[in-house]
Design a protein around this motif. Structure first.
Motif, short mmCIF file in Angstrom:
data_model
loop_
_atom_site.label_atom_id
_atom_site.label_comp_id
_atom_site.label_asym_id
_atom_site.label_seq_id
_atom_site.Cartn_x
_atom_site.Cartn_y
_atom_site.Cartn_z
N TYR A 110 22.78 -12.69 -15.25
CA TYR A 110 21.83 -12.16 -14.28
C TYR A 110 22.14 -10.69 -14.05
O TYR A 110 23.29 -10.27 -14.16
N PHE A 143 21.38 -7.29 -11.37
CA PHE A 143 21.01 -6.98 -10.00
C PHE A 143 21.07 -5.47 -9.78
O PHE A 143 21.84 -4.76 -10.43
N TYR A 160 21.81 -3.35 -6.29
CA TYR A 160 22.14 -3.38 -4.88
C TYR A 160 22.11 -1.96 -4.33
O TYR A 160 22.43 -0.99 -5.01
N LEU A 190 20.64 -6.41 -1.40
CA LEU A 190 20.01 -6.66 -2.69
C LEU A 190 18.66 -5.97 -2.75
O LEU A 190 17.85 -6.08 -1.84
N ARG A 206 16.48 -8.50 -8.53
CA ARG A 206 17.27 -9.41 -9.37
C ARG A 206 16.46 -9.77 -10.61
O ARG A 206 15.25 -9.96 -10.53
N GLU A 251 16.66 -12.32 -14.15
CA GLU A 251 17.33 -13.33 -14.96
C GLU A 251 17.20 -12.94 -16.43
O GLU A 251 16.10 -12.63 -16.89
N PHE A 260 23.92 0.46 -6.80
CA PHE A 260 24.83 -0.15 -7.76
C PHE A 260 24.08 -1.15 -8.63
O PHE A 260 23.37 -2.03 -8.12
N MET A 315 26.10 -10.41 -13.79
CA MET A 315 26.87 -11.59 -13.42
C MET A 315 26.64 -12.71 -14.40
O MET A 315 25.50 -13.04 -14.71
N TYR A 327 29.84 -15.28 -14.74
CA TYR A 327 30.75 -16.02 -13.86
C TYR A 327 31.28 -15.13 -12.74
O TYR A 327 31.61 -15.59 -11.66
N GLN A 328 31.41 -13.86 -13.02
CA GLN A 328 31.86 -12.89 -12.02
C GLN A 328 30.81 -11.80 -11.90
O GLN A 328 30.04 -11.57 -12.82
N PHE A 329 30.85 -11.13 -10.78
CA PHE A 329 30.02 -9.95 -10.61
C PHE A 329 30.76 -8.74 -11.15
O PHE A 329 31.94 -8.55 -10.85
N PHE A 335 30.20 -4.63 -11.17
CA PHE A 335 29.39 -3.54 -10.64
C PHE A 335 29.61 -2.27 -11.45
O PHE A 335 30.70 -2.03 -11.97
N TYR A 375 35.14 -9.11 -2.28
CA TYR A 375 35.13 -7.90 -3.09
C TYR A 375 35.90 -6.82 -2.34
O TYR A 375 36.05 -6.88 -1.12
N VAL A 398 32.45 -1.16 -6.33
CA VAL A 398 32.80 -2.45 -5.75
C VAL A 398 33.46 -3.30 -6.84
O VAL A 398 32.93 -3.42 -7.95
N PHE A 402 35.12 -7.03 -7.91
CA PHE A 402 35.21 -8.46 -7.64
C PHE A 402 36.67 -8.88 -7.49
O PHE A 402 37.53 -8.48 -8.28
N GLU A 434 36.65 -18.48 -9.76
CA GLU A 434 36.93 -17.34 -10.62
C GLU A 434 37.77 -16.34 -9.83
O GLU A 434 37.63 -16.23 -8.62
N GLU A 465 20.97 -14.49 -5.26
CA GLU A 465 21.36 -13.34 -4.45
C GLU A 465 22.63 -13.64 -3.67
O GLU A 465 22.77 -14.70 -3.06
#
Lengths: 111, 113
Positions: A33, A35, A37, A47, A50, A52, A91, A95, A97-99, A101, B35, B43, B45, B56, B101
């Protein structure tokens, strides 16, 4: 690991004009995904939009829209009819599994 | 509109001390995150938490850090033996599902002296 690159540390735009913020990413995941922000001076992350990755149609949210180019791994944000309240850090994030930025683009809307 | 809250807004601590940062996620959310943002930087994680366990974590989240959901509403980040480089804004976030989100809290500014 994923990486997100925002090559424009600072940008400015005249009120009511249109501006495009660029973002590229790198991932080996098939399902992810994307995003955008916004972080205004108050510092709370909000947000904007977004997307997909499996959807070809570009996401749109009022004055905000994206140009998602999956093959090029590009995810730019277009802000139309810029308003003073759009002044903020923006930003890009990806994502699976983790975000992850990007380093952010500081946008200033000039009256 | 429901929101994520964080306390305190600003925490000052001495190097070597332990701090606990608190967050109340949105009540029907299932995924929780921490974060950090060092001043002027992006930022980063730290950790995600689901079903009462870490799902995670990043390389930053070493043994100095721990998270806990001590009751049905709070989500905490504990930093043991703080270092000067731990000074940053710490954001909590929550989401209903992975990929949806993430709602961010206002952040806690941690200053280690």
């Amino acid at each position: 690991a994923q990486t997100v690159t925002q090559s424009q540390p600072e940008m400015s735009v005249q009120e009511a004009e249109t501006v495009t913020l660029s973002c590229t990413y790198d991932t080996s995941e098939n399902n992810y995904y994307l995003f955008w922000y916004k972080q205004p001076p108050s510092r709370q992350m909000i947000l904007v939009i977004r997307q997909e990755a499996y959807k070809q149609q570009n996401a749109t949210e009022n004055r905000f829209s994206v140009n998602f180019q999956k093959a090029a791994k590009s995810f730019s944000l277009k802000i139309s009819d810029s308003q003073l309240g759009d002044t903020a850090m923006y930003f890009c994030a990806s994502m699976s599994y983790q975000f992850y930025f990007g380093t952010g683009t500081s946008l200033t809307v000039i009256p | 509109e429901p929101e994520v809250t964080q306390t305190p807004s600003h925490q000052v601590t001495q190097m070597g001390q332990e701090v606990i940062l608190r967050c109340v996620p949105i009540s029907n959310h299932l995924y929780f995150y921490w974060y950090r943002q060092i001043l002027g930087q992006k930022v980063e994680f730290l950790v995600s938490f689901y079903n009462n366990e870490i799902s995670e974590k990043s390389e930053i989240f070493d043994d100095q850090f721990s998270v806990e959901r001590p009751d049905g509403s709070n989500f905490t980040l504990k930093i043991r033996s703080t270092k000067l480089e731990d000074s940053a804004m710490y954001f909590c976030a929550s989401s209903w599902e992975v990929g949806y989100e993430q709602y961010f809290g206002p952040g806690t500014r941690l200053t280690v002296t």
